[in-house]
Design a protein around this motif. Structure first.
Motif, PDB file in Angstrom:
ATOM      1  N   ASP A   1     -38.289  24.943  26.205  1.00  0.00           N
ATOM      2  CA  ASP A   1     -38.639  25.459  27.409  1.00  0.00           C
ATOM      3  C   ASP A   1     -39.628  24.090  27.857  1.00  0.00           C
ATOM      4  N   GLN A   2     -39.091  23.288  28.937  1.00  0.00           N
ATOM      5  CA  GLN A   2     -39.887  22.188  29.168  1.00  0.00           C
ATOM      6  C   GLN A   2     -41.291  22.571  30.235  1.00  0.00           C
ATOM      7  N   LYS A   3     -41.309  23.843  30.604  1.00  0.00           N
ATOM      8  CA  LYS A   3     -42.436  24.245  31.082  1.00  0.00           C
ATOM      9  C   LYS A   3     -43.559  24.704  30.406  1.00  0.00           C
TER      10      LYS A   3
ATOM     11  N   THR B   1     -49.350  31.884  30.246  1.00  0.00           N
ATOM     12  CA  THR B   1     -48.308  32.236  31.272  1.00  0.00           C
ATOM     13  C   THR B   1     -49.161  33.438  32.382  1.00  0.00           C
TER      14      THR B   1
ATOM     15  N   GLN C   1     -43.864  23.142  23.758  1.00  0.00           N
ATOM     16  CA  GLN C   1     -42.676  22.995  23.189  1.00  0.00           C
ATOM     17  C   GLN C   1     -42.415  21.622  23.729  1.00  0.00           C
TER      18      GLN C   1
ATOM     19  N   THR D   1     -40.214  33.183  20.388  1.00  0.00           N
ATOM     20  CA  THR D   1     -40.534  32.121  21.321  1.00  0.00           C
ATOM     21  C   THR D   1     -38.880  31.444  21.497  1.00  0.00           C
TER      22      THR D   1
ATOM     23  N   ASN E   1     -46.616  32.691  25.097  1.00  0.00           N
ATOM     24  CA  ASN E   1     -45.512  32.539  26.100  1.00  0.00           C
ATOM     25  C   ASN E   1     -44.492  33.470  25.770  1.00  0.00           C
TER      26      ASN E   1
ATOM     27  N   SER F   1     -40.252  34.540  25.911  1.00  0.00           N
ATOM     28  CA  SER F   1     -39.095  33.659  26.185  1.00  0.00           C
ATOM     29  C   SER F   1     -38.457  34.514  27.466  1.00  0.00           C
ATOM     30  N   GLU F   2     -37.721  33.527  28.296  1.00  0.00           N
ATOM     31  CA  GLU F   2     -37.013  33.932  29.262  1.00  0.00           C
ATOM     32  C   GLU F   2     -35.737  34.386  28.789  1.00  0.00           C
TER      33      GLU F   2
ATOM     34  N   THR G   1     -32.881  24.711  23.062  1.00  0.00           N
ATOM     35  CA  THR G   1     -33.642  25.788  23.635  1.00  0.00           C
ATOM     36  C   THR G   1     -35.088  25.639  23.805  1.00  0.00           C
TER      37      THR G   1
END
Length: 480
Positions: free
Chosen positions: A253-255, A9, A259, A290, A27, A29-30, A251
């Motif tokens: 995250d496709q970015k 990231t 995941q 995450t 990463n 998590s948002e 949950t």
């Protein structure tokens, strides 16, 4: 390594990302969700005071000197490579790997030696791998015989066979906070990697919605093991859950590339697990890595440090060597690099969880103790600028990094030099935080009075000849 991914990231620096086994960052998590339980909030506040922790990856894999667990994973990645001498076919390899339990005999295991050395180096909490993805329990679980206390283990006859209990009791006695690492996926369990199907990747190898009874068995197994850890091993301050692909499907995250490999629902009922853990251990910090939401109480960048200060609780888990697991002749970081990393992390508001991997004999490499001793010498002089501090703007300017006391009355400025072995210059000129009115100034580790002057928002100091005694950094402490 812990969760392995290719994504790096944008806010993570690459200065630490170089290793035989990995070049991935973890990463964050948002959508961080702040806890509401007053005991958890207080525990997090106390944890943020600790700054420096010990991480330990240890298991039967240390005998082969290979990456922890990941060689069992049928993914074609650099960290999953298998050595031919350990098995020509995948099935032969798995059999030989799981047979390592019959020869694992770490007779030099002495957690007091570890606690003494790491405590002097300033470490204040420990996170130990009670079970990694391979499913081998380093504690006396009643849910499986694939464990260090099994009668198949030569070490099971040792009075310290339950190494998790020995480590937790010893470190707790020395004042450490206690963290239990636990892998949610279990590649040994027939209810996760069902033997009816070959494993495809790191994920469960069947569809839990199609075979709900089998998945329910796995959920019970996981719940029961975590109940054992949080019930039978004394006060636990942190439950550190790895294997973020075991998560509710919604949950994902496709970015994040790894995941996107999750194709089926793997909801393990964290509400039930978390409620049980908090009942057993009121106020316990839970880190469901995450997986955003109420069970990810702090975030965990891996092998990297955020470029900017984060406003939420966070911890970088970074290896002292190149590998999370023991490998012979590992490339251990210099003490200066470790100190620089600590300074960067605390200036951005985080904690530094440094991983040291015990070998198959049950001890660290000799060089580890050398590093810890060198760090302890630095820590003796500079700990007041490290512990119970918080980030303060400007955080980082050039070679200067900042922390402040929680009451805001003291600011600490660390000067480092990453390009060469540190030598303190004769003069230093640096910015101070806005509206900070310095009344006194000292350099930690130097007894003589320091000449300094303030011009606008900058301070210039002249360092005495004693500066040649400073190693790794110059730490300036200013009080208003």
């Amino acid at each position: 390594m812990l969760i392995r991914q290719k994504v790096k990231t944008i806010f993570l620096s690459s200065f630490l990302i170089s290793s035989t086994f990995f070049s991935q960052a973890h990463n964050v998590s948002e959508g961080y969700q702040k806890p509401t339980d007053p005991l958890v909030i207080q525990n997090l506040e106390n944890w943020q005071d600790l700054k420096f922790g010990l991480f330990m990856h240890w298991g039967t894999y240390s005998q082969w000197g290979i990456v922890e667990s990941w060689s069992l994973c049928p993914e074609d990645e650099s960290w999953t490579q298998r050595k031919p001498e350990h098995g020509k076919s995948y099935n032969e390899y798995v059999k030989n790997y799981e047979n390592l339990q019959t020869t694992f005999n770490p007779t030099q295991f002495n957690p007091q030696k570890w606690a003494d050395a790491t405590k002097k180096a300033g470490m204040k909490y420990v996170v130990f791998t009670t079970k990694h993805h391979d499913g081998f329990a380093m504690f006396d679980t009643q849910q499986s015989d694939y464990k260090i206390t099994s009668s198949k283990m030569p070490f099971s006859k040792n009075p310290k066979a339950d190494v998790t209990k020995e480590i937790f009791n010893t470190f707790r006695k020395e004042g450490f906070k206690i963290g239990a690492y636990f892998s949610k996926p279990d590649w040994h369990s027939d209810d996760y990697w069902w033997s009816y199907f070959p494993p495809k990747d790191r994920n469960v190898n069947y569809d839990p919605k199609k075979y709900p009874e089998r998945w329910e068995n796995f959920k019970k197994f996981t719940f029961n093991q975590l109940n054992e850890i949080t019930s039978n091993y004394g006060k636990i301050d942190i439950l550190w859950l790895d294997g973020g692909w075991v998560r509710p499907f919604n949950t994902i995250d496709q970015k994040v590339e790894w995941q996107r490999t999750i194709k089926v629902e793997q909801d393990i009922d964290m509400d039930k697990i978390g409620t049980m853990a908090r009942k057993n251990q009121p106020g316990i910090i839970i880190v469901d890595r995450t997986v955003p939401g109420k069970w990810e109480n702090y975030v965990t960048p891996e092998q990297a440090v955020p470029e900017q200060a984060l406003s939420i609780p966070w911890e970088s888990c970074i290896t002292m060597g190149d590998s999370f697991s023991y490998v012979p002749n590992d490339n251990y970081k210099s003490s200066q690099k470790i100190i620089e990393t600590l300074v960067k992390i605390i200036s951005r508001g985080g904690n530094y969880l440094m991983n040291i991997a015990p070998g198959p004999n049950g001890d660290y490499d000799a060089i580890v103790y050398e590093r810890l001793k060198e760090i302890s010498t630095w820590m003796d002089k500079n700990q007041s600028a490290v512990f119970a501090t918080r980030a303060v703007a400007p955080y980082h300017e050039g070679d200067f990094y900042y922390t402040q006391s929680k009451d805001g009355k003291t600011v600490n400025i660390f000067h480092i030099d990453e390009k060469t072995n540190y030598q303190a210059p004769s003069t230093l000129n640096f910015q101070i935080p806005e509206n900070f009115k310095p009344k006194s100034l000292k350099i930690l580790g130097i007894s003589s009075k320091i000449q300094w002057k303030k011009t606008g928002n900058f301070i210039e100091i002249n360092l005495p000849k004693e500066r040649t005694q400073l190693k790794y950094s110059t730490v300036i402490q200013i009080t208003q």
